[in-house]
Design a protein around this motif. Structure first.
Motif, PDB file in Angstrom:
ATOM      1  N   MET A  32       0.833  -1.193   0.000  1.00 50.57           N
ATOM      2  CA  MET A  32       0.000   0.000   0.000  1.00 50.57           C
ATOM      3  C   MET A  32       0.874   1.252   0.000  1.00 50.57           C
ATOM      4  O   MET A  32       2.068   1.176   0.270  1.00 50.57           O
ATOM      5  CB  MET A  32      -0.930  -0.023   1.215  1.00 50.57           C
ATOM      6  CG  MET A  32      -1.970  -1.122   1.130  1.00 50.57           C
ATOM      7  SD  MET A  32      -3.032  -0.910  -0.329  1.00 50.57           S
ATOM      8  CE  MET A  32      -3.571  -2.573  -0.610  1.00 50.57           C
ATOM      9  N   TYR A  33       0.232   2.393  -0.254  1.00 49.10           N
ATOM     10  CA  TYR A  33       0.980   3.631  -0.423  1.00 49.10           C
ATOM     11  C   TYR A  33       0.848   4.543   0.792  1.00 49.10           C
ATOM     12  O   TYR A  33      -0.119   4.484   1.553  1.00 49.10           O
ATOM     13  CB  TYR A  33       0.475   4.371  -1.673  1.00 49.10           C
ATOM     14  CG  TYR A  33       0.684   3.583  -2.941  1.00 49.10           C
ATOM     15  CD1 TYR A  33       1.956   3.419  -3.481  1.00 49.10           C
ATOM     16  CD2 TYR A  33      -0.390   2.977  -3.592  1.00 49.10           C
ATOM     17  CE1 TYR A  33       2.153   2.694  -4.640  1.00 49.10           C
ATOM     18  CE2 TYR A  33      -0.197   2.243  -4.759  1.00 49.10           C
ATOM     19  CZ  TYR A  33       1.075   2.110  -5.279  1.00 49.10           C
ATOM     20  OH  TYR A  33       1.268   1.384  -6.423  1.00 49.10           O
ATOM     21  N   THR A  34       1.861   5.375   0.940  1.00 51.44           N
ATOM     22  CA  THR A  34       1.868   6.391   1.986  1.00 51.44           C
ATOM     23  C   THR A  34       1.848   7.749   1.317  1.00 51.44           C
ATOM     24  O   THR A  34       2.734   8.070   0.518  1.00 51.44           O
ATOM     25  CB  THR A  34       3.117   6.259   2.874  1.00 51.44           C
ATOM     26  OG1 THR A  34       3.146   4.951   3.460  1.00 51.44           O
ATOM     27  CG2 THR A  34       3.109   7.309   3.978  1.00 51.44           C
ATOM     28  N   ASP A  78       5.062   8.299  -0.903  1.00 50.22           N
ATOM     29  CA  ASP A  78       4.983   7.945  -2.323  1.00 50.22           C
ATOM     30  C   ASP A  78       4.531   9.137  -3.154  1.00 50.22           C
ATOM     31  O   ASP A  78       4.827   9.207  -4.342  1.00 50.22           O
ATOM     32  CB  ASP A  78       4.007   6.786  -2.516  1.00 50.22           C
ATOM     33  CG  ASP A  78       4.531   5.497  -1.892  1.00 50.22           C
ATOM     34  OD1 ASP A  78       5.550   4.988  -2.381  1.00 50.22           O
ATOM     35  OD2 ASP A  78       3.925   5.025  -0.916  1.00 50.22           O
ATOM     36  N   TYR A  95      -8.852   7.186  -6.766  1.00 49.74           N
ATOM     37  CA  TYR A  95      -8.061   6.094  -6.189  1.00 49.74           C
ATOM     38  C   TYR A  95      -7.350   5.294  -7.277  1.00 49.74           C
ATOM     39  O   TYR A  95      -6.127   5.078  -7.212  1.00 49.74           O
ATOM     40  CB  TYR A  95      -8.975   5.180  -5.368  1.00 49.74           C
ATOM     41  CG  TYR A  95      -8.389   3.825  -5.062  1.00 49.74           C
ATOM     42  CD1 TYR A  95      -7.375   3.679  -4.109  1.00 49.74           C
ATOM     43  CD2 TYR A  95      -8.835   2.691  -5.737  1.00 49.74           C
ATOM     44  CE1 TYR A  95      -6.825   2.435  -3.836  1.00 49.74           C
ATOM     45  CE2 TYR A  95      -8.294   1.447  -5.476  1.00 49.74           C
ATOM     46  CZ  TYR A  95      -7.280   1.323  -4.527  1.00 49.74           C
ATOM     47  OH  TYR A  95      -6.734   0.091  -4.271  1.00 49.74           O
ATOM     48  N   ALA A  98      -3.342   5.233  -8.080  1.00 51.51           N
ATOM     49  CA  ALA A  98      -2.676   3.931  -7.950  1.00 51.51           C
ATOM     50  C   ALA A  98      -1.901   3.592  -9.221  1.00 51.51           C
ATOM     51  O   ALA A  98      -0.758   3.124  -9.168  1.00 51.51           O
ATOM     52  CB  ALA A  98      -3.699   2.838  -7.648  1.00 51.51           C
ATOM     53  N   TRP A 107      -4.494   2.833   2.396  1.00 56.02           N
ATOM     54  CA  TRP A 107      -3.400   3.786   2.252  1.00 56.02           C
ATOM     55  C   TRP A 107      -3.152   4.509   3.574  1.00 56.02           C
ATOM     56  O   TRP A 107      -4.080   4.748   4.353  1.00 56.02           O
ATOM     57  CB  TRP A 107      -3.714   4.816   1.164  1.00 56.02           C
ATOM     58  CG  TRP A 107      -3.733   4.245  -0.223  1.00 56.02           C
ATOM     59  CD1 TRP A 107      -3.839   2.920  -0.566  1.00 56.02           C
ATOM     60  CD2 TRP A 107      -3.682   4.971  -1.451  1.00 56.02           C
ATOM     61  NE1 TRP A 107      -3.845   2.776  -1.936  1.00 56.02           N
ATOM     62  CE2 TRP A 107      -3.746   4.018  -2.511  1.00 56.02           C
ATOM     63  CE3 TRP A 107      -3.583   6.309  -1.775  1.00 56.02           C
ATOM     64  CZ2 TRP A 107      -3.724   4.376  -3.847  1.00 56.02           C
ATOM     65  CZ3 TRP A 107      -3.560   6.679  -3.126  1.00 56.02           C
ATOM     66  CH2 TRP A 107      -3.617   5.728  -4.148  1.00 56.02           C
ATOM     67  N   THR A 108      -1.911   4.868   3.801  1.00 56.90           N
ATOM     68  CA  THR A 108      -1.552   5.647   4.985  1.00 56.90           C
ATOM     69  C   THR A 108      -1.481   7.118   4.596  1.00 56.90           C
ATOM     70  O   THR A 108      -0.724   7.492   3.697  1.00 56.90           O
ATOM     71  CB  THR A 108      -0.185   5.199   5.551  1.00 56.90           C
ATOM     72  OG1 THR A 108      -0.263   3.808   5.891  1.00 56.90           O
ATOM     73  CG2 THR A 108       0.185   6.011   6.777  1.00 56.90           C
ATOM     74  N   LEU A 125      -9.446   6.738   0.384  1.00 54.99           N
ATOM     75  CA  LEU A 125      -8.073   6.227   0.289  1.00 54.99           C
ATOM     76  C   LEU A 125      -7.680   5.485   1.559  1.00 54.99           C
ATOM     77  O   LEU A 125      -7.011   4.448   1.513  1.00 54.99           O
ATOM     78  CB  LEU A 125      -7.104   7.380   0.026  1.00 54.99           C
ATOM     79  CG  LEU A 125      -7.291   8.136  -1.292  1.00 54.99           C
ATOM     80  CD1 LEU A 125      -6.279   9.278  -1.398  1.00 54.99           C
ATOM     81  CD2 LEU A 125      -7.157   7.205  -2.491  1.00 54.99           C
ATOM     82  N   THR A 126      -8.110   6.015   2.700  1.00 55.64           N
ATOM     83  CA  THR A 126      -7.823   5.344   3.983  1.00 55.64           C
ATOM     84  C   THR A 126      -8.502   3.983   4.034  1.00 55.64           C
ATOM     85  O   THR A 126      -7.912   2.992   4.481  1.00 55.64           O
ATOM     86  CB  THR A 126      -8.294   6.212   5.161  1.00 55.64           C
ATOM     87  OG1 THR A 126      -7.636   7.480   5.104  1.00 55.64           O
ATOM     88  CG2 THR A 126      -7.961   5.552   6.489  1.00 55.64           C
TER      89      THR A 126
END
Length: 231
Positions: free
Chosen positions: A1-3, A45, A106, A110, A26-27, A21-22
């Protein structure tokens, strides 16, 4: 997953895009410009700017571009081409409308993140490969050897053949017998030719070594032969 880091002008208790997104794992980290000076951005990211006023968004963009190398995306309330052109000129990777569906945002992000990551990995591998010069490269057409990709040294036929034999088995001892068979295989009289081999290696070292007293490439294996070290 992405930050992902984000900047938002007005404190919003509910932001459908951030919440979506959360929910996707995702963080998300809110960036506070005045206390952060954009520290800790190496772990992100990307950064998303939620724009409501053009002046504030431009200020954030200019400040961020001085400190970060991650992609910066902008979600705009205004969503005008002229404004978006300004944001793109200031370094935004892409501009989207705040009206964009959360799911569409999203998947768009991504795909962009994945493409950016693949491109960075490819460039990194390519740079790493191209920057790693070969210590020794044989040039058979020229009967020569290229040292560290820079210096080409001409060799005699026997010098080249001797080096080629060592080159084909790096890190392994090539015996005097193997060298004799390679260099004088057409001669019927197989007399002791160790001194001739030593003379060839002496000449080779004088041509390709910087310090013949402490050779970098051609190592002597006492009473056995020679070895090529090209680490």
């Amino acid at each position: 997953m992405y930050t992902v880091g984000y900047l938002i002008e007005k404190k919003q208790e509910v932001n459908v895009h951030l919440n979506f997104l959360t929910d996707k794992g995702w963080t998300l980290t809110e960036i506070k410009m005045k206390e952060q000076e954009v520290a800790d951005q190496e772990n992100l990211d990307a950064i998303i700017i939620f724009e409501e006023t053009m002046s504030e968004a431009c200020f954030w963009l200019m400040k961020l571009k001085k400190h970060v190398n991650v992609p910066i995306y902008l979600l705009s309330v205004i969503d005008e081409s002229r404004s978006n052109i300004v944001y793109l000129q200031l370094g935004a990777e892409a501009c989207f409308s705040m009206k964009m569906e959360s799911e569409e945002l999203y998947y768009t992000l991504a795909n962009l993140f994945s493409h950016h990551s693949d491109k960075s990995s490819h460039l990194s591998a390519k740079t790493s490969t191209s920057s790693k010069q070969k210590a020794i490269e044989l040039m058979p057409r020229n009967l020569s050897v290229l040292i560290d990709g820079k210096k080409e040294v001409s060799l005699t036929k026997k010098e080249y053949n001797a080096l080629e034999l060592l080159f084909n088995s790096p890190g392994q001892t090539i015996s005097y017998r193997e060298l004799k068979e390679e260099l004088w295989n057409s001669e019927m009289n197989v007399e002791d030719k160790n001194y001739r081999i030593a003379n060839i290696m002496f000449n080779l070292r004088n041509k390709i070594e910087t310090n013949t007293a402490n050779p970098r490439f051609i190592k002597t294996v006492r009473s056995r032969g020679y070895m090529l070290d090209i680490k």
